[in-house]
Structure formats: C-alpha cells, structure tokens
Enzyme design. Structure first.
Site, PDB file in Angstrom:
ATOM      1  N   TYR A 119       0.855  -1.193   0.000  1.00  8.54           N
ATOM      2  CA  TYR A 119       0.000   0.000   0.000  1.00  8.54           C
ATOM      3  C   TYR A 119       0.885   1.235   0.000  1.00  8.54           C
ATOM      4  O   TYR A 119       1.548   1.536   0.995  1.00  8.54           O
ATOM      5  CB  TYR A 119      -0.899  -0.065   1.245  1.00  8.54           C
ATOM      6  N   LYS A 123      -1.846  -1.503  -3.766  1.00  9.32           N
ATOM      7  CA  LYS A 123      -2.807  -0.406  -3.698  1.00  9.32           C
ATOM      8  C   LYS A 123      -2.074   0.889  -3.990  1.00  9.32           C
ATOM      9  O   LYS A 123      -1.220   1.330  -3.207  1.00  9.32           O
ATOM     10  CB  LYS A 123      -3.475  -0.348  -2.325  1.00  9.32           C
TER      11      LYS A 123
END
Length: 302
Positions: free
Chosen positions: A144, A172
């Site tokens: 992420y 992400k």
C-alpha cells in the site's frame, strides 16, 4: 475499443471496500453494526473487504479490538468474499507479528502500508517487505503506497525486486500518479494485481492496467462502481464513463476533509449510524454534512 483485461489469479476481485469501523455513542466498537454493514457491503458490490485499514481507523484500534472486529466480520460474511486485514506499521517486527496473527485468525490477505514517519530509503523498504513476506509465506500480501500519509513513496523498481516473493500479489496505488501504474506493470509484469487507491482515479487507472479499486465510495455506491469496472472490462467504455461522471461528486465529497470523517457522516446521513471517528479526528461539522446531503440525494435518485 480497449481489449478485455484478464484478472490475475491472485487478485481480490474488482471492488475492495476499505470498511469503516463503527463505534457506539460511548466510543466503543459497535460489533453488531459492523456485522450488519459487512453483510450489506457484500450484497452491494464488494468483492472483498479490508478491515483495520486507514478508513477503518487502525491507528486508534487496540490489537484486542482488531481481533474482535475480524472475528465478527468473518462470522457475518463467511467465505462469500475475501477478508483482508490492515497489519502494516512503521516497525518491521510489529508488522510481522500482526501479519502472523492475521494469518492465524484466517484472513485471506494482509494490507501492508509503507512504513510511516521514519521515512526509510528504498533498500530499507525492500528489506521491510521482504522480511514480512518471508515470515508469513502462506498469506497473500497487498502493498500500500500512500506517500501523502507516510512521508515516503515505494518506487516501482523496488516493487519489481520483490516479485521473487510469490505471496506479494497486489498493490494499492494511492499516490495520485497514473504514471506509477505503467511503471509498476513494466517492473512487475501482469502477475501483480494493481488497484487504484483513489475512487476518482479508478477509471483512468483501469486504462493503464489497474484491475480495480480499494474503495471508500463503495460504502454508498458499491454496485455502481462494480458495474463501471465490469463495463470497462467488457469494452463498453461509454457506459463506464457515464457511471464515472455521475459518481464524481460523491468521489470528491468523500475527500473534502481527512478520510474517514466524510464517509462516516455520509453513512449516518444514509441511515447507518456508525458513529464519528476517534480522536484525534473529529466528527463532520455542519458544513461537511450540508455539502454531502445533496450529493447523497442525487445518488439515491440516479
């Protein structure tokens, strides 16, 4: 017409909802409401759920609360969808322990945010994620990248070097950079499932190789977002763009101030009394609520 994209076998679907954490008026976890909300999200467009992420206010949750929340949500949704847990921190040893615990509890994946505050260099970031992946080899991991919150950015070439670790399966992307997706695909190939970390950029990022979104707006428009992505994947760009344009006011409204302040207010205005965020975040003020109300009215009638 853009050709159909094939989902990597290691993906978590198209729409992953970063679920809010409901609190009662006393500030404690509202477990029954969390279970109801999870069930609602599963039947309204979510392919997977993330609990204890940024939207779920993970920095303010104790480990005991995180475990309670996971067990309750798993009970509510069963195996209908993948359930990921945000286990990242700025300490590698702590992240390893949290990720091991998530695997022990039966999570389908872990969301690992780039370490925040201490601003490690790229070789430090590589060593951090490599250590976690090697310690928890059975659990699929989503990296992420959100430099606006962490203070540093995970470079695509660093991610590329991590591709020898088979449990690093997805990414992400929340850097607001379209170029990042192209660079990730060049560095990592098609095995890495890339997700937009910004609802507003989902459709543009699909064009350059993302396969879906880790979404906040899917609390309120999950079915529409899922349909938009599926239209795009099927080559119906006109239909996908139409949905994108209709949802832009919602996408913008949910980020007029720090997430999850607006989405919690929007859920309350929609009949979900999930409580305000915990300090140091504050509940939405009158201006935010008045800004969100007409957006939600239009959404309900669209």
């Amino acid at each position: 017409m853009i050709p159909n994209l094939i989902l990597p076998s290691t993906s978590f679907g198209h729409v992953i909802t970063a679920m809010v954490t409901p609190f009662g008026v006393d500030g404690r976890l509202n477990i029954p409401l969390a279970m109801q909300l999870a069930e609602y999200l599963v039947t309204h467009g979510s392919d997977s759920l993330i609990i204890c992420g940024t939207t779920g206010e993970s920095p303010t949750l104790t480990l005991r609360e995180q475990h309670q929340l996971f067990k309750a949500v798993r009970q509510a949704v069963g195996n209908q969808v993948n359930l990921l847990v945000g286990t990242g921190s700025n300490a590698t040893a702590e992240t390893i322990e949290r990720t091991k615990e998530a695997a022990h509890l039966g999570a389908d994946g872990a969301l690992l945010v780039v370490p925040y505050y201490n601003k490690p260099p790229q070789d430090g970031l590589e060593a951090h994620f490599r250590a976690i992946a090697k310690e928890v080899p059975s659990l699929p991991l989503m990296l992420y990248n959100i430099p606006s919150r962490t203070g540093c950015s995970l470079a695509p070439e660093t991610v590329g070097r991590l591709m020898d670790l088979t449990n690093i399966v997805s990414f992400k992307a929340a850097s607001s950079s379209i170029e990042e997706i192209s660079q990730l695909r060049e560095a990592c190939g098609e095995r890495l499932a890339i997700y937009s970390g910004d609802d507003e950029l989902t459709l543009p990022l699909l064009i350059v190789g993302a396969i879906g979104v880790v979404s906040v707006a899917s609390h309120l428009a999950g079915r529409q977002i899922n349909s938009m992505i599926k239209y795009f994947m099927a080559g119906d760009n006109t239909a996908a763009l139409s949905i994108h344009e209709k949802l832009i006011p919602l996408f913008k409204g949910l980020f007029i101030v720090t997430n999850p302040i607006p989405v919690k207010a929007a859920l309350e205005l929609s009949g979900w009394f999930v409580g305000g965020p915990r300090l140091p975040l504050l509940s939405a003020n009158k201006y935010i609520r008045e800004s969100l109300s007409p957006i939600l009215v239009t959404l309900r009638h669209s």
